[in-house]
Structure formats: C-alpha cells, structure tokens
Write a protein that holds these residues in place. Structure first.
Motif, PDB file in Angstrom:
ATOM      1  N   GLU A   1      50.747  32.096  24.728  1.00  0.00           N
ATOM      2  CA  GLU A   1      51.248  32.575  26.022  1.00  0.00           C
ATOM      3  C   GLU A   1      50.265  33.558  26.652  1.00  0.00           C
ATOM      4  N   ASP A   2      49.660  34.393  25.814  1.00  0.00           N
ATOM      5  CA  ASP A   2      48.662  35.344  26.315  1.00  0.00           C
ATOM      6  C   ASP A   2      47.448  34.606  26.866  1.00  0.00           C
ATOM      7  N   LEU A   3      47.012  33.562  26.149  1.00  0.00           N
ATOM      8  CA  LEU A   3      45.845  32.799  26.592  1.00  0.00           C
ATOM      9  C   LEU A   3      46.152  32.044  27.879  1.00  0.00           C
ATOM     10  N   SER A   4      47.390  31.593  28.021  1.00  0.00           N
ATOM     11  CA  SER A   4      47.798  30.920  29.249  1.00  0.00           C
ATOM     12  C   SER A   4      47.716  31.890  30.425  1.00  0.00           C
ATOM     13  N   LYS A   5      48.148  33.119  30.202  1.00  0.00           N
ATOM     14  CA  LYS A   5      48.061  34.136  31.257  1.00  0.00           C
ATOM     15  C   LYS A   5      46.608  34.455  31.579  1.00  0.00           C
ATOM     16  N   LEU A   6      45.756  34.457  30.543  1.00  0.00           N
ATOM     17  CA  LEU A   6      44.335  34.708  30.764  1.00  0.00           C
ATOM     18  C   LEU A   6      43.733  33.634  31.662  1.00  0.00           C
ATOM     19  N   GLN A   7      44.150  32.392  31.465  1.00  0.00           N
ATOM     20  CA  GLN A   7      43.679  31.316  32.334  1.00  0.00           C
ATOM     21  C   GLN A   7      44.026  31.604  33.791  1.00  0.00           C
ATOM     22  N   GLU A   8      45.258  32.032  34.018  1.00  0.00           N
ATOM     23  CA  GLU A   8      45.692  32.333  35.382  1.00  0.00           C
ATOM     24  C   GLU A   8      44.866  33.458  35.993  1.00  0.00           C
ATOM     25  N   ILE A   9      44.576  34.466  35.193  1.00  0.00           N
ATOM     26  CA  ILE A   9      43.759  35.585  35.667  1.00  0.00           C
ATOM     27  C   ILE A   9      42.386  35.080  36.109  1.00  0.00           C
ATOM     28  N   LEU A  10      41.794  34.219  35.296  1.00  0.00           N
ATOM     29  CA  LEU A  10      40.464  33.691  35.615  1.00  0.00           C
ATOM     30  C   LEU A  10      40.500  32.795  36.848  1.00  0.00           C
ATOM     31  N   PHE A  11      41.578  32.046  37.025  1.00  0.00           N
ATOM     32  CA  PHE A  11      41.734  31.221  38.222  1.00  0.00           C
ATOM     33  C   PHE A  11      41.737  32.098  39.475  1.00  0.00           C
ATOM     34  N   PHE A  12      42.522  33.169  39.440  1.00  0.00           N
ATOM     35  CA  PHE A  12      42.606  34.051  40.593  1.00  0.00           C
ATOM     36  C   PHE A  12      41.281  34.762  40.864  1.00  0.00           C
ATOM     37  N   ARG A  13      40.581  35.137  39.800  1.00  0.00           N
ATOM     38  CA  ARG A  13      39.283  35.801  39.976  1.00  0.00           C
ATOM     39  C   ARG A  13      38.293  34.866  40.663  1.00  0.00           C
ATOM     40  N   GLU A  14      38.377  33.593  40.332  1.00  0.00           N
ATOM     41  CA  GLU A  14      37.428  32.622  40.874  1.00  0.00           C
ATOM     42  C   GLU A  14      37.553  32.473  42.383  1.00  0.00           C
ATOM     43  N   VAL A  15      38.733  32.723  42.925  1.00  0.00           N
ATOM     44  CA  VAL A  15      38.911  32.601  44.372  1.00  0.00           C
ATOM     45  C   VAL A  15      38.902  33.960  45.065  1.00  0.00           C
ATOM     46  N   GLY A  16      38.492  35.014  44.350  1.00  0.00           N
ATOM     47  CA  GLY A  16      38.185  36.265  45.024  1.00  0.00           C
ATOM     48  C   GLY A  16      39.185  37.396  44.952  1.00  0.00           C
ATOM     49  N   PHE A  17      40.225  37.273  44.118  1.00  0.00           N
ATOM     50  CA  PHE A  17      41.179  38.372  44.006  1.00  0.00           C
ATOM     51  C   PHE A  17      40.660  39.426  43.033  1.00  0.00           C
ATOM     52  N   ALA A  18      40.918  40.701  43.355  1.00  0.00           N
ATOM     53  CA  ALA A  18      40.562  41.792  42.460  1.00  0.00           C
ATOM     54  C   ALA A  18      41.601  41.886  41.349  1.00  0.00           C
ATOM     55  N   LEU A  19      41.235  42.541  40.250  1.00  0.00           N
ATOM     56  CA  LEU A  19      42.129  42.609  39.095  1.00  0.00           C
ATOM     57  C   LEU A  19      43.444  43.301  39.432  1.00  0.00           C
ATOM     58  N   LYS A  20      43.395  44.338  40.257  1.00  0.00           N
ATOM     59  CA  LYS A  20      44.618  45.030  40.663  1.00  0.00           C
ATOM     60  C   LYS A  20      45.560  44.073  41.373  1.00  0.00           C
ATOM     61  N   GLU A  21      45.002  43.239  42.224  1.00  0.00           N
ATOM     62  CA  GLU A  21      45.800  42.295  43.003  1.00  0.00           C
ATOM     63  C   GLU A  21      46.382  41.211  42.108  1.00  0.00           C
ATOM     64  N   ILE A  22      45.580  40.738  41.160  1.00  0.00           N
ATOM     65  CA  ILE A  22      46.056  39.709  40.230  1.00  0.00           C
ATOM     66  C   ILE A  22      47.236  40.233  39.423  1.00  0.00           C
ATOM     67  N   LYS A  23      47.118  41.462  38.976  1.00  0.00           N
ATOM     68  CA  LYS A  23      48.201  42.083  38.199  1.00  0.00           C
ATOM     69  C   LYS A  23      49.499  42.087  38.993  1.00  0.00           C
ATOM     70  N   GLU A  24      49.420  42.472  40.249  1.00  0.00           N
ATOM     71  CA  GLU A  24      50.625  42.533  41.071  1.00  0.00           C
ATOM     72  C   GLU A  24      51.169  41.143  41.383  1.00  0.00           C
TER      73      GLU A  24
END
Length: 261
Positions: A47-70
């Motif tokens: 489940e953690d690795l699945s969430k990590l995938q989502e984080i990387l997806f969002f980073r690829e299209v330009g979201f900052a980490l703070k924004e991804i968290k929210e």
C-alpha cells in the motif's frame, strides 16, 4: 498470511529513489512507512509503494510535494481517475518515443528525411497542463489550489511554452533536492553543489549567470514575494531564505577563489 514488506534500501533499489528522499518524505508526512520495527527500522508495505507511485505521477506533471500531500488527503480523491489521466499522458510519451525511433531507423538506413515533428513535446505538455487544470478545478477550494493558481493562472497558461515547462520541471527538481538539506548548513558541499547546478542551468538556457548576477538573484529570491512564494512551495519552511544564504556563501567562495589569481 503476513503482508510483504520492504526495507528502505530495498525500496530505493526498486524505485531508484534515494534513501535520503524516502526519509525526507517520511519527515514531511508525505509517505510514512506503515511499519516501524522495535529497532526503529522503516518497513514499507504494498500500500505504501502504491502511494509512492501516485506521488511520482503527480511530480511528473509539476505538482510540488506540499500540494501532492494535500491532494492525496482530499476526501473526494479518486485514484482510478487519476491513473486514467496519467495513462493518456504516458501513451502520448510512448507515441513520441516511437516516432523518434522510426526517424532514427530511417537515418540509419540512409533515408535523408528532413522532418522535425517527432522532436516536438507539444502534445505531452498540453496534456500535462490539461491534467493539472482538471485536478486543480476539482480541488479548487484547497490551500494547494490557491497557491498553485498563482503560477498556473489562465493568463500564465497563454504564454506558457515548452521552454517554460522545462524550466518549471528543472526548478522543481532542484528546489526539492535543496529542501532535503534545509536543516544542514548553507555552506555544506551538497548545498553548494545545488547552487552551482542552478547557476549552470540558468547560464545554459537563459543568460550568462555570472557571480554578480547570481548574487543579485539570491537577494531577489527573498525580496520579491513572487519568487519567495514560488521557491517556498518546495520546502518545509523558508527555503527561499536558505537558498539565498547558500548563494551568498557560493558567491563569496567564488570571489575568494578569483582573488587568489
């Protein structure tokens, strides 16, 4: 049946993400491992690795980490919908790569075809911008949207081009890397290396960023609210101030080095 878990070094080997980055994600509550052993070792579940995938997806299209968290913590977040949007972008990237491969093969075979359409990244940039706009529209009442729309406002989108998209991607990468050293000294080698990387990037893509110009930029990052807000999006606290101090140290060292000759 026990769930499969992975240690930090195993996740790093699997994903190519450094252990330091994983520790940083933990520190800012973006990706916390589900299990902490009695010996204080971090253990990541599927489940953690699945969430990590989502984080990387969002980073690829330009979201900052703070924004991804929210965004990930928003009640109406729909993972399947997000993955479908990313699939469209990945298909466009695949299409571009296939076109480049075909062009190279023709060149190898001796066909002198003077075409440059395969090099264009325009479709991918457009899809990424569209995806950001749709996500932000859905979560427009969140703090992340209010911060992000100052950078990607309707007026800004009209003047965006591939160069600006590449600039944002590079800035995001550099500032997020810098944020992992916020608790360290501004003169540590890793931080100074990041300043040098930023200087070289500006020089190669925009204008010659000599010592005087870099020093001026360092001051601008803490005196112009637009720059300060943009840089701070990628850090925990006052990343712009930390970056400004690091630039000051870097320029002082350059000056000392030049005076020796």
């Amino acid at each position: 049946m026990n769930k499969r878990t992975m240690a930090v070094h195993e996740v790093a080997a699997l994903t190519g993400i450094t252990a330091r980055t994983l520790h940083y994600y933990d520190e800012i509550d973006l990706l916390k491992p589900s299990i902490i052993t009695k010996a204080k070792y971090r253990q990541y579940t599927d489940e953690d690795l699945s969430k990590l995938q989502e984080i990387l997806f969002f980073r690829e299209v330009g979201f900052a980490l703070k924004e991804i968290k929210e965004l990930l913590n928003t009640p109406n977040y729909n993972r399947t919908d997000v993955l479908n949007k990313h699939l469209v972008i990945l298909e466009a990237q695949k299409e571009r790569i296939n076109a480049l491969i075909a062009l190279v093969k023709k060149e190898i075979e001796g066909a002198k075809e003077l075409t440059f359409s395969a090099f264009s990244n325009e479709k991918i940039v457009e899809l990424q911008a569209q995806f950001r706009a749709e996500v932000l529209e859905r979560w427009k009442n969140t703090k992340a949207f209010k911060e992000f729309e100052t950078v990607f406002s309707p007026q800004a989108e009209k003047i965006q081009n591939e160069q600006m998209e590449n600039f944002y991607s590079t800035a995001q990468s550099i500032f997020e890397k810098l944020s992992m050293y916020e608790n360290d000294s501004a003169d540590c080698p890793e931080v100074q290396s990041i300043v040098c990387e930023w200087q070289q990037y500006i020089s190669e893509h925009f204008y010659e960023c000599n010592e005087q110009i870099l020093s001026y930029l360092g001051v601008l990052y803490i005196t112009d609210e637009r720059f300060t807000d943009f840089i701070n999006r990628f850090g925990r606290d006052n990343l712009a101030g930390f970056f400004s101090k690091a630039i000051e140290v870097y320029c002082e060292n350059l000056s000392k080095s030049n005076n020796q000759y």
